[in-house]
Write a protein that holds these residues in place. Sequence first.
Motif, mmCIF file in Angstrom:
data_model
loop_
_atom_site.group_PDB
_atom_site.id
_atom_site.type_symbol
_atom_site.label_atom_id
_atom_site.label_comp_id
_atom_site.label_asym_id
_atom_site.label_seq_id
_atom_site.Cartn_x
_atom_site.Cartn_y
_atom_site.Cartn_z
ATOM 1 N N ALA A 40 52.210 45.772 32.527
ATOM 2 C CA ALA A 40 51.877 44.415 32.960
ATOM 3 C C ALA A 40 53.062 43.817 33.701
ATOM 4 O O ALA A 40 54.224 44.000 33.297
ATOM 5 C CB ALA A 40 51.526 43.538 31.760
ATOM 6 N N VAL A 41 52.796 43.096 34.787
ATOM 7 C CA VAL A 41 53.846 42.412 35.541
ATOM 8 C C VAL A 41 54.450 41.317 34.660
ATOM 9 O O VAL A 41 53.738 40.655 33.897
ATOM 10 C CB VAL A 41 53.271 41.809 36.839
ATOM 11 C CG1 VAL A 41 54.303 40.922 37.534
ATOM 12 C CG2 VAL A 41 52.814 42.915 37.779
ATOM 13 N N GLU A 42 55.752 41.136 34.748
ATOM 14 C CA GLU A 42 56.431 40.085 33.996
ATOM 15 C C GLU A 42 55.747 38.740 34.219
ATOM 16 O O GLU A 42 55.535 38.315 35.355
ATOM 17 C CB GLU A 42 57.898 39.996 34.437
ATOM 18 C CG GLU A 42 58.710 38.934 33.727
ATOM 19 C CD GLU A 42 58.894 39.228 32.246
ATOM 20 O OE1 GLU A 42 58.960 38.259 31.466
ATOM 21 O OE2 GLU A 42 58.969 40.424 31.875
ATOM 22 N N GLY A 43 55.356 38.108 33.120
ATOM 23 C CA GLY A 43 54.686 36.823 33.212
ATOM 24 C C GLY A 43 53.271 36.900 33.752
ATOM 25 O O GLY A 43 52.648 35.864 33.985
ATOM 26 N N ARG A 44 52.757 38.113 33.945
ATOM 27 C CA ARG A 44 51.419 38.355 34.508
ATOM 28 C C ARG A 44 51.260 37.699 35.888
ATOM 29 O O ARG A 44 50.177 37.247 36.253
ATOM 30 C CB ARG A 44 50.322 37.851 33.553
ATOM 31 C CG ARG A 44 50.326 38.483 32.177
ATOM 32 C CD ARG A 44 49.990 39.948 32.179
ATOM 33 N NE ARG A 44 48.642 40.237 32.609
ATOM 34 C CZ ARG A 44 47.889 41.222 32.122
ATOM 35 N NH1 ARG A 44 48.361 41.995 31.167
ATOM 36 N NH2 ARG A 44 46.690 41.444 32.604
ATOM 37 N N TRP A 45 52.321 37.697 36.669
ATOM 38 C CA TRP A 45 52.247 37.152 38.025
ATOM 39 C C TRP A 45 51.547 38.133 38.949
ATOM 40 O O TRP A 45 51.783 39.346 38.899
ATOM 41 C CB TRP A 45 53.654 36.851 38.557
ATOM 42 C CG TRP A 45 54.115 35.476 38.213
ATOM 43 C CD1 TRP A 45 54.338 34.989 36.956
ATOM 44 C CD2 TRP A 45 54.393 34.419 39.125
ATOM 45 N NE1 TRP A 45 54.745 33.689 37.033
ATOM 46 C CE2 TRP A 45 54.793 33.304 38.355
ATOM 47 C CE3 TRP A 45 54.374 34.301 40.508
ATOM 48 C CZ2 TRP A 45 55.146 32.086 38.920
ATOM 49 C CZ3 TRP A 45 54.730 33.091 41.086
ATOM 50 C CH2 TRP A 45 55.098 31.997 40.292
ATOM 51 N N ALA A 46 50.699 37.612 39.826
ATOM 52 C CA ALA A 46 49.921 38.456 40.742
ATOM 53 C C ALA A 46 50.720 38.714 42.014
ATOM 54 O O ALA A 46 50.429 38.163 43.077
ATOM 55 C CB ALA A 46 48.592 37.789 41.072
ATOM 56 N N MET A 98 46.580 46.790 40.258
ATOM 57 C CA MET A 98 45.863 45.521 40.190
ATOM 58 C C MET A 98 46.847 44.391 40.509
ATOM 59 O O MET A 98 48.054 44.613 40.500
ATOM 60 C CB MET A 98 45.246 45.341 38.808
ATOM 61 C CG MET A 98 44.225 46.413 38.449
ATOM 62 S SD MET A 98 42.806 46.467 39.581
ATOM 63 C CE MET A 98 41.974 44.936 39.135
ATOM 64 N N PRO A 99 46.357 43.189 40.804
ATOM 65 C CA PRO A 99 47.277 42.114 41.185
ATOM 66 C C PRO A 99 48.409 41.864 40.199
ATOM 67 O O PRO A 99 49.554 41.620 40.608
ATOM 68 C CB PRO A 99 46.354 40.897 41.303
ATOM 69 C CG PRO A 99 45.029 41.475 41.703
ATOM 70 C CD PRO A 99 44.937 42.767 40.944
ATOM 71 N N ASP A 100 48.113 41.931 38.892
ATOM 72 C CA ASP A 100 49.151 41.599 37.910
ATOM 73 C C ASP A 100 49.396 42.699 36.873
ATOM 74 O O ASP A 100 50.069 42.463 35.875
ATOM 75 C CB ASP A 100 48.808 40.291 37.198
ATOM 76 C CG ASP A 100 47.530 40.391 36.359
ATOM 77 O OD1 ASP A 100 46.819 41.408 36.479
ATOM 78 O OD2 ASP A 100 47.248 39.454 35.593
ATOM 79 N N HIS A 101 48.847 43.879 37.094
ATOM 80 C CA HIS A 101 49.120 44.986 36.179
ATOM 81 C C HIS A 101 48.839 46.314 36.880
ATOM 82 O O HIS A 101 48.370 46.351 38.022
ATOM 83 C CB HIS A 101 48.316 44.850 34.886
ATOM 84 C CG HIS A 101 46.840 44.991 35.048
ATOM 85 N ND1 HIS A 101 46.023 43.964 35.484
ATOM 86 C CD2 HIS A 101 45.994 46.045 34.821
ATOM 87 C CE1 HIS A 101 44.769 44.370 35.522
ATOM 88 N NE2 HIS A 101 44.720 45.638 35.127
#
Length: 375
Positions: A40-46, A98-101
Amino acid sequence: MDEKQLQDKLHFAGEKVPSMKRRSETHDYHGQRFYLITLAVEGRWAVLGHLVGRSDGAVGTTEAARVVLSPLGLAVAKAWSDVSRYYPQVAVIAQQVMPDHFHGILYVREHTAFHLGQVVKGFKLACNKTLRRLVEEAKAEGAVGGEVAMVSPRIRKGPTDAQPATSLAAGTEERTRLLSFAAIPSQPKGKAVLWEQGYNDRILHNYSTLEKWKIYLRDNPRRLAVRREHPDYFRVQFGVTVGTQTYAAIGNRFLLHHPEKEQVQLTRSLTEGEIANEVAGMLGKAMGGVVPVSPAISTGEQAVMRATMDAGLPLIFITPWGFNTFSKPGHQYYEACAEGRLLLLAPWPHENERRPLTRSMCLALNAMAAEIASL
């Protein structure tokens, strides 16, 4: 690590807390196996791209749901493809940015001297290196083009005709988003990181499981489109009180107010013929407007609930497995959720390790189903 060493470590580990990023205690991560890795991207940023298209768009057309990758997303895809260059014993099978992961499947061909975590660590370091380079480029371009305002949204919808960018010069928005991401409080000062700490792994034990997960990865953009188009049906709602019990819920909560609901509770001793009769009877009622409610514990209950869902009819399913913030309905439930004909209720907290159902748990679940049906 042998059993004694494991127990010695567990003595000092403290209380185990639920986590989707814990390795299996019994699996050898040096051994030959297929693995599904999720980051997962840090902070779920897209910051890896944006979704375009529709959930019902025909596959292979411009209307199909897909992710248009940002420069950083393109770099992530390349870094995953390059894993085999650094670890020849590891084959890259599939990936979906994916945009955030990110999801990726690897095949470790033989027993190795290195742990799977070392492979993932190398991939994450390569992504961080690219992120920092792009941030520096964005800062330089901002200095030339003037100051840009920081942004906070994590998810955005891009134009349907968007094309992958090859550099940050393609747009101020991409540059602004990247600079904002690098400045969020959870980022280490001076050294931005792309991924959250840790990673999730799923051990794929056979080719059948592998093929199912490859399909899951390819279908990820469409499922994201479904969630975007029907957000209320896919958002986990905590603290939903029904009668005397509080649940976490996913799906159409208006089904709770349906005037005709009926509990499905069938003994395990039913024959195949008797189960077929129960299925036919419940389907007849469901077609007449009755909403079945059940935890689907016995074979007969499972058959009734499955037949109801396959027939495109509404149902309420009580699951013993809790939800967390990022829980989503399984792929078999997606269409039913999107169409508003399914409600999933979880009375107990999320746990990583699924405990075997006990008699007391089954009795409690059936009592909940009876209460819901009576309201």
